[in-house]
Write a protein that holds these residues in place. Sequence first.
Motif, PDB file in Angstrom:
ATOM      1  N   PRO A   1       0.456  -1.031  -0.081  1.00 45.01           N
ATOM      2  CA  PRO A   1       0.239   0.431   0.094  1.00 45.01           C
ATOM      3  C   PRO A   1       1.157   1.209  -0.015  1.00 45.01           C
ATOM      4  O   PRO A   1       1.822   1.081   0.487  1.00 45.01           O
ATOM      5  CB  PRO A   1      -0.619  -0.079   1.210  1.00 45.01           C
ATOM      6  CG  PRO A   1      -0.876  -1.471   1.764  1.00 45.01           C
ATOM      7  CD  PRO A   1       0.589  -2.258   1.493  1.00 45.01           C
ATOM      8  N   VAL A   2       0.196   2.413  -0.846  1.00 50.49           N
ATOM      9  CA  VAL A   2       1.047   3.575  -0.518  1.00 50.49           C
ATOM     10  C   VAL A   2       0.421   4.723  -0.992  1.00 50.49           C
ATOM     11  O   VAL A   2      -0.993   4.676  -0.984  1.00 50.49           O
ATOM     12  CB  VAL A   2       1.915   3.765  -2.316  1.00 50.49           C
ATOM     13  CG1 VAL A   2       2.974   2.213  -1.907  1.00 50.49           C
ATOM     14  CG2 VAL A   2       1.101   3.619  -3.296  1.00 50.49           C
ATOM     15  N   SER A   3       0.632   5.902  -0.456  1.00 48.50           N
ATOM     16  CA  SER A   3      -0.197   6.713  -0.622  1.00 48.50           C
ATOM     17  C   SER A   3      -0.103   7.495  -2.069  1.00 48.50           C
ATOM     18  O   SER A   3       0.709   7.703  -2.356  1.00 48.50           O
ATOM     19  CB  SER A   3       0.108   8.368   0.399  1.00 48.50           C
ATOM     20  OG  SER A   3      -0.657   9.438   0.213  1.00 48.50           O
ATOM     21  N   LEU A   4      -1.396   7.562  -2.661  1.00 50.81           N
ATOM     22  CA  LEU A   4      -1.530   7.499  -3.795  1.00 50.81           C
ATOM     23  C   LEU A   4      -1.620   9.116  -4.573  1.00 50.81           C
ATOM     24  O   LEU A   4      -1.970   9.178  -5.840  1.00 50.81           O
ATOM     25  CB  LEU A   4      -3.118   6.915  -5.071  1.00 50.81           C
ATOM     26  CG  LEU A   4      -2.112   5.618  -4.459  1.00 50.81           C
ATOM     27  CD1 LEU A   4      -3.692   4.327  -4.790  1.00 50.81           C
ATOM     28  CD2 LEU A   4      -0.750   4.052  -5.037  1.00 50.81           C
ATOM     29  N   ALA A   5      -2.381  10.042  -3.495  1.00 47.70           N
ATOM     30  CA  ALA A   5      -3.112  11.154  -3.676  1.00 47.70           C
ATOM     31  C   ALA A   5      -2.481  12.117  -3.690  1.00 47.70           C
ATOM     32  O   ALA A   5      -2.128  12.026  -3.023  1.00 47.70           O
ATOM     33  CB  ALA A   5      -4.421  11.542  -3.391  1.00 47.70           C
ATOM     34  N   ARG A   6      -2.142  13.706  -4.688  1.00 45.01           N
ATOM     35  CA  ARG A   6      -1.934  14.537  -4.470  1.00 45.01           C
ATOM     36  C   ARG A   6      -2.393  15.397  -3.765  1.00 45.01           C
ATOM     37  O   ARG A   6      -3.182  15.475  -3.262  1.00 45.01           O
ATOM     38  CB  ARG A   6      -1.007  14.600  -5.123  1.00 45.01           C
ATOM     39  CG  ARG A   6       0.332  14.628  -5.881  1.00 45.01           C
ATOM     40  CD  ARG A   6       0.400  15.189  -7.382  1.00 45.01           C
ATOM     41  NE  ARG A   6       1.314  16.184  -7.234  1.00 45.01           N
ATOM     42  CZ  ARG A   6       2.101  16.754  -7.302  1.00 45.01           C
ATOM     43  NH1 ARG A   6       3.354  15.923  -6.703  1.00 45.01           N
ATOM     44  NH2 ARG A   6       2.435  17.421  -6.998  1.00 45.01           N
ATOM     45  N   GLN A   7      -2.137  16.326  -3.417  1.00 47.61           N
ATOM     46  CA  GLN A   7      -3.096  18.214  -2.634  1.00 47.61           C
ATOM     47  C   GLN A   7      -3.174  18.287  -4.341  1.00 47.61           C
ATOM     48  O   GLN A   7      -3.444  17.478  -4.953  1.00 47.61           O
ATOM     49  CB  GLN A   7      -1.928  18.824  -1.773  1.00 47.61           C
ATOM     50  CG  GLN A   7      -1.546  18.724  -0.738  1.00 47.61           C
ATOM     51  CD  GLN A   7      -2.236  17.830   0.590  1.00 47.61           C
ATOM     52  OE1 GLN A   7      -3.431  18.751   0.898  1.00 47.61           O
ATOM     53  NE2 GLN A   7      -2.122  16.678   1.060  1.00 47.61           N
TER      54      GLN A   7
ATOM     55  N   TRP B   1      -4.244  -1.835 -14.273  1.00 47.16           N
ATOM     56  CA  TRP B   1      -3.668  -0.465 -13.663  1.00 47.16           C
ATOM     57  C   TRP B   1      -2.378  -0.258 -13.939  1.00 47.16           C
ATOM     58  O   TRP B   1      -1.669   0.463 -12.940  1.00 47.16           O
ATOM     59  CB  TRP B   1      -4.155  -0.731 -12.508  1.00 47.16           C
ATOM     60  CG  TRP B   1      -4.923   0.441 -11.791  1.00 47.16           C
ATOM     61  CD1 TRP B   1      -5.155   1.582 -11.949  1.00 47.16           C
ATOM     62  CD2 TRP B   1      -3.545   1.365 -10.594  1.00 47.16           C
ATOM     63  NE1 TRP B   1      -5.645   2.379 -11.229  1.00 47.16           N
ATOM     64  CE2 TRP B   1      -4.444   2.469 -10.388  1.00 47.16           C
ATOM     65  CE3 TRP B   1      -2.518   0.868  -9.647  1.00 47.16           C
ATOM     66  CZ2 TRP B   1      -3.333   2.771  -8.444  1.00 47.16           C
ATOM     67  CZ3 TRP B   1      -2.380   1.283  -8.332  1.00 47.16           C
ATOM     68  CH2 TRP B   1      -3.432   2.457  -8.194  1.00 47.16           C
ATOM     69  N   GLY B   2      -1.849  -0.572 -15.331  1.00 47.03           N
ATOM     70  CA  GLY B   2      -0.793  -0.323 -15.696  1.00 47.03           C
ATOM     71  C   GLY B   2      -0.632   1.675 -15.936  1.00 47.03           C
ATOM     72  O   GLY B   2       0.054   2.151 -15.138  1.00 47.03           O
ATOM     73  N   MET B   3      -0.929   2.167 -17.200  1.00 45.97           N
ATOM     74  CA  MET B   3      -0.950   3.627 -16.863  1.00 45.97           C
ATOM     75  C   MET B   3      -1.979   4.242 -15.835  1.00 45.97           C
ATOM     76  O   MET B   3      -0.390   5.436 -15.338  1.00 45.97           O
ATOM     77  CB  MET B   3      -1.921   4.202 -17.606  1.00 45.97           C
ATOM     78  CG  MET B   3      -1.100   3.768 -19.493  1.00 45.97           C
ATOM     79  SD  MET B   3      -2.125   3.498 -20.990  1.00 45.97           S
ATOM     80  CE  MET B   3      -2.844   4.793 -21.335  1.00 45.97           C
ATOM     81  N   PRO B   4      -2.846   4.360 -15.604  1.00 46.69           N
ATOM     82  CA  PRO B   4      -2.743   4.907 -14.263  1.00 46.69           C
ATOM     83  C   PRO B   4      -2.244   4.989 -13.215  1.00 46.69           C
ATOM     84  O   PRO B   4      -1.845   4.822 -12.154  1.00 46.69           O
ATOM     85  CB  PRO B   4      -4.956   5.398 -14.166  1.00 46.69           C
ATOM     86  CG  PRO B   4      -4.266   3.121 -14.582  1.00 46.69           C
ATOM     87  CD  PRO B   4      -3.936   3.218 -15.869  1.00 46.69           C
ATOM     88  N   GLY B   5      -1.715   3.210 -12.764  1.00 44.93           N
ATOM     89  CA  GLY B   5      -1.124   3.029 -11.835  1.00 44.93           C
ATOM     90  C   GLY B   5       0.093   3.764 -11.893  1.00 44.93           C
ATOM     91  O   GLY B   5       0.649   3.943 -10.888  1.00 44.93           O
ATOM     92  N   ALA B   6       0.413   3.899 -12.616  1.00 48.17           N
ATOM     93  CA  ALA B   6       2.142   3.686 -12.971  1.00 48.17           C
ATOM     94  C   ALA B   6       2.398   6.208 -13.093  1.00 48.17           C
ATOM     95  O   ALA B   6       2.890   6.065 -11.650  1.00 48.17           O
ATOM     96  CB  ALA B   6       3.410   3.823 -14.798  1.00 48.17           C
TER      97      ALA B   6
ATOM     98  N   GLY C   1       2.897   9.346  -7.800  1.00 50.75           N
ATOM     99  CA  GLY C   1       3.124  10.796  -6.612  1.00 50.75           C
ATOM    100  C   GLY C   1       2.478  11.577  -7.757  1.00 50.75           C
ATOM    101  O   GLY C   1       2.014  13.079  -7.062  1.00 50.75           O
ATOM    102  N   LEU C   2       1.920  11.728  -8.899  1.00 57.06           N
ATOM    103  CA  LEU C   2       1.549  12.583  -9.879  1.00 57.06           C
ATOM    104  C   LEU C   2       0.162  12.430  -9.928  1.00 57.06           C
ATOM    105  O   LEU C   2      -0.436  13.848 -10.730  1.00 57.06           O
ATOM    106  CB  LEU C   2       2.035  12.304 -11.329  1.00 57.06           C
ATOM    107  CG  LEU C   2       3.733  11.779 -11.478  1.00 57.06           C
ATOM    108  CD1 LEU C   2       3.634  11.600 -12.723  1.00 57.06           C
ATOM    109  CD2 LEU C   2       4.167  13.438 -11.647  1.00 57.06           C
TER     110      LEU C   2
END
Length: 363
Positions: free
Chosen positions: A153-159, A324-329, A334-335
Amino acid sequence: MVSVLVVDDSVVVRRLIVDALSGDPGIQVVGTAPNGKVALSKIDMLKPDIVTLDIEMPVMDGLTTIKEIRKVHPRLPVIMFSTLTSVGASATLEALASGASDYVTKPANVGSVAESIRSVREQIIPRIYALCKVGGGPVRGGVRPAPSAPSAPVSLARQPASGTGTPQVVAVGCSTGGPDALSKVVSALPVAFPLPIVVVQHMPQVFTKMFAERLDRAARLKVVEAQAGMPVQPGTVYIAPGDYHMEVVRRGPGVFTQLQQGPPENFCRPAVDVLFRSVAAVYGGATLGVILTGMGQDGKRGSEGLVAKGAEIVVQDEATSVVWGMPGAVATAGLAHAVLPLNEISNHLINRVAGGRTVRSRG
């Protein structure tokens, strides 16, 4: 080991697919079938991990078969085999709308059996691994498919993006599973949606034209396959044509589409990165970038450039993505400013255009 059932009425094509897959140590062809009726019984008996399915077959064709498969096996990955013709493209798009996971095109005008096998292998093996969510497997240039999900698990969303004010354009990239995902997003937008939408969907020639026409019939917005020199206007969706990179360029007070056949990027032409770079140069932070389901990492570098300009990037979440390759990348780099289920993306775009900020982020 990924088990595959090959379905095609042609003995030659069945042999071609089996030979193309037999050289990969992670794939095993567990059976073949000459039509959909036989395939349905073999699916229950063999329980394959994935099915390759021809469209035109006697007894039961591919379109009927995929609909029957989805009644009993809603999550079984199915790759359609299609011809590079208008009829083939139309049938393939219908199959995708009926639940097929992806498609590959049959070799045409190739010089030898070996070349045909190579063509099939390069198209189908990466898709098998991506759709079955298995890491590894050789593909073009020795590059392996991008993992479909992070290993932890990672933090996926930026501000929320700072932006430069009111958005002026929506730029979209998608690939595997993209036709259905894009259709759902675009069809949910109102006729008064005030921004142009520029799209790269990885598809060959003929397919993009048919896809644009199909989407135009389903959507309230105008949808076109882009041609060189088209003015980029509000309320219109521009689909990059197969085998051409699409860019946007500013000429005086207007913005226009530009097509070119430079080298493929990320093995793709059209490529999302090419479009996103041009959008960053023309619109900068006044861009809403969207990455939908797709195999590989096309769009990641382009998203980096957009974020550097202050643009906002929204990606489809893993649960609703076919791959989920493109959106996951983009998300794991962190983009992404928002990671949303497919059914929330259109509302998010409408909200942002109306002056709101991120609806909801998921990570």
